[in-house]
Write a protein that holds these residues in place. Structure first.
Motif, mmCIF file in Angstrom:
data_model
loop_
_atom_site.group_PDB
_atom_site.id
_atom_site.type_symbol
_atom_site.label_atom_id
_atom_site.label_comp_id
_atom_site.label_asym_id
_atom_site.label_seq_id
_atom_site.Cartn_x
_atom_site.Cartn_y
_atom_site.Cartn_z
ATOM 1 N N ALA A 80 0.856 -1.186 0.000
ATOM 2 C CA ALA A 80 0.000 0.000 0.000
ATOM 3 C C ALA A 80 0.893 1.238 0.000
ATOM 4 O O ALA A 80 1.789 1.360 0.838
ATOM 5 C CB ALA A 80 -0.900 0.002 1.231
ATOM 6 N N MET A 94 0.692 5.052 0.475
ATOM 7 C CA MET A 94 -0.053 6.240 0.875
ATOM 8 C C MET A 94 0.623 7.480 0.274
ATOM 9 O O MET A 94 1.836 7.625 0.359
ATOM 10 C CB MET A 94 -0.087 6.359 2.400
ATOM 11 C CG MET A 94 -0.644 5.130 3.107
ATOM 12 S SD MET A 94 -2.380 4.865 2.679
ATOM 13 C CE MET A 94 -2.692 3.287 3.479
ATOM 14 N N THR A 112 -0.233 8.989 -5.364
ATOM 15 C CA THR A 112 -0.555 9.700 -6.605
ATOM 16 C C THR A 112 0.312 10.948 -6.783
ATOM 17 O O THR A 112 0.158 11.663 -7.771
ATOM 18 C CB THR A 112 -2.044 10.112 -6.626
ATOM 19 O OG1 THR A 112 -2.321 10.955 -5.503
ATOM 20 C CG2 THR A 112 -2.946 8.880 -6.551
ATOM 21 N N HIS A 137 -2.735 5.068 -2.851
ATOM 22 C CA HIS A 137 -3.851 5.554 -2.029
ATOM 23 C C HIS A 137 -3.639 7.030 -1.701
ATOM 24 O O HIS A 137 -2.505 7.478 -1.495
ATOM 25 C CB HIS A 137 -3.955 4.762 -0.728
ATOM 26 C CG HIS A 137 -4.152 3.303 -0.924
ATOM 27 N ND1 HIS A 137 -5.345 2.760 -1.362
ATOM 28 C CD2 HIS A 137 -3.304 2.251 -0.745
ATOM 29 C CE1 HIS A 137 -5.224 1.450 -1.443
ATOM 30 N NE2 HIS A 137 -4.000 1.109 -1.066
ATOM 31 N N SER A 138 -4.727 7.777 -1.633
ATOM 32 C CA SER A 138 -4.693 9.199 -1.295
ATOM 33 C C SER A 138 -6.118 9.627 -0.997
ATOM 34 O O SER A 138 -7.061 8.848 -1.202
ATOM 35 C CB SER A 138 -4.133 10.016 -2.469
ATOM 36 O OG SER A 138 -5.054 10.004 -3.553
ATOM 37 N N THR A 184 -8.535 8.870 -3.651
ATOM 38 C CA THR A 184 -9.003 7.490 -3.808
ATOM 39 C C THR A 184 -9.827 7.033 -2.606
ATOM 40 O O THR A 184 -10.161 5.852 -2.488
ATOM 41 C CB THR A 184 -7.817 6.523 -4.011
ATOM 42 O OG1 THR A 184 -7.060 6.432 -2.790
ATOM 43 C CG2 THR A 184 -6.917 6.985 -5.140
ATOM 44 N N VAL A 210 -8.900 7.465 0.758
ATOM 45 C CA VAL A 210 -8.103 7.079 1.924
ATOM 46 C C VAL A 210 -7.544 8.334 2.587
ATOM 47 O O VAL A 210 -6.818 9.108 1.958
ATOM 48 C CB VAL A 210 -6.959 6.128 1.530
ATOM 49 C CG1 VAL A 210 -6.112 5.774 2.752
ATOM 50 C CG2 VAL A 210 -7.515 4.859 0.889
ATOM 51 N N GLY A 266 -11.003 4.703 5.097
ATOM 52 C CA GLY A 266 -10.427 3.865 4.062
ATOM 53 C C GLY A 266 -9.088 3.240 4.381
ATOM 54 O O GLY A 266 -8.577 2.442 3.583
ATOM 55 N N ALA A 302 -7.427 -0.245 2.827
ATOM 56 C CA ALA A 302 -6.234 -0.095 2.000
ATOM 57 C C ALA A 302 -5.113 -1.031 2.443
ATOM 58 O O ALA A 302 -4.305 -1.478 1.619
ATOM 59 C CB ALA A 302 -5.751 1.352 2.049
#
Length: 244
Positions: A4, A6, A9, A30-31, A34, A36, A43, A47
């Motif tokens: 995962a 974090m 992006t 993940h961000s 998305t 999270v 989230g 995740a």
């Protein structure tokens, strides 16, 4: 393995995701975009489901005295969720010399993030990097006008974001360091010198003036941001990167 990412992006995160997936891993970005959010916790558990490792490349929305609380909450929430999910490796990106610049709120916040990680329940790796090549335009914009760019003569050892991303991806794919790995560029400049090189490469006719009170890096003393002998040095120079 499933990883995962974090902040997956962003500038570094998107490159880390690409590198890990190219190496055969299942890296998932993940961000907040998305769904999270490390502050609210939304989230995060989902995740981390099935993730062997988690990389935290999220960043405080400010560089001021609000940033320590942000890093404490986000890192604490992530570690609690990682421990609950059985995730066995947590990786963060920090800054070379971050603990040697106590006058900067943001640097104190990053030290706090490191300390929360070290004291937490998950085996960890910290990758400390020098300043990104890509940030030079932003640094100059803080203290410039139409004719002049004011910069302190702070010594820096910048590195391309691609090389930072590779260092993070390599650390993530390996066993937890339970320690810190430093990475840096191959050359040392004063910040004003770096500014002149940048302006010349862009055909910008503004003048760089040394001002040791200008901008965030004015608070940095001596060689605090220069990597030590233990650092892994990249090979791409700043001029080569500009030419690309």
């Amino acid at each position: 393995m499933k990883i995962a990412v974090m902040g997956g992006t962003g500038l570094i995160g998107s490159q880390v995701v690409r590198l890990l997936n190219a190496a055969g891993h299942e890296a998932v970005p993940h961000s907040p975009s998305t769904g999270v959010d490390l502050i609210s916790g939304d989230g995060v558990a989902a995740a981390l489901e099935g993730a062997v490792a988690v990389v935290n490349l999220t960043n405080s929305p400010t560089f001021d005295d609000q940033s320590p609380a942000w890093f404490r909450a986000s890192m604490g929430n992530l570690l609690a969720a990682a421990a609950a999910a059985g995730t066995g490796h947590a990786v963060i990106l920090s800054i070379v010399g971050v603990d040697q610049v106590p006058d900067l709120d943001y640097y104190r916040a990053k030290v706090l993030q490191e300390d929360v990680l070290k004291a937490g329940p998950v085996p960890y790796s910290i990758v400390r990097s020098t300043q990104f090549f890509e940030f030079m335009d932003a640094v100059m914009s803080w203290t410039s006008d139409e004719r002049t760019v004011r910069l302190p003569a702070t010594r820096v050892q910048p590195i391309a974001s691609a090389d930072i991303a590779k260092a993070v991806a390599d650390a993530t794919a390996g066993a937890p360091l339970n320690g810190t790995r430093n990475v840096a560029g191959p050359e040392v400049f004063t910040l004003d010198e770096l500014g002149r090189i940048t302006l010349e490469a862009k055909g910008d006719k503004r003048t760089v003036v040394v001002d040791d009170t200008a901008g965030m890096f004015a608070a940095v003393k001596g060689d605090a941001l220069i990597a030590g002998a233990d650092a892994v040095l990249s090979t791409l120079t700043y001029r080569e990167w500009l030419a690309r």
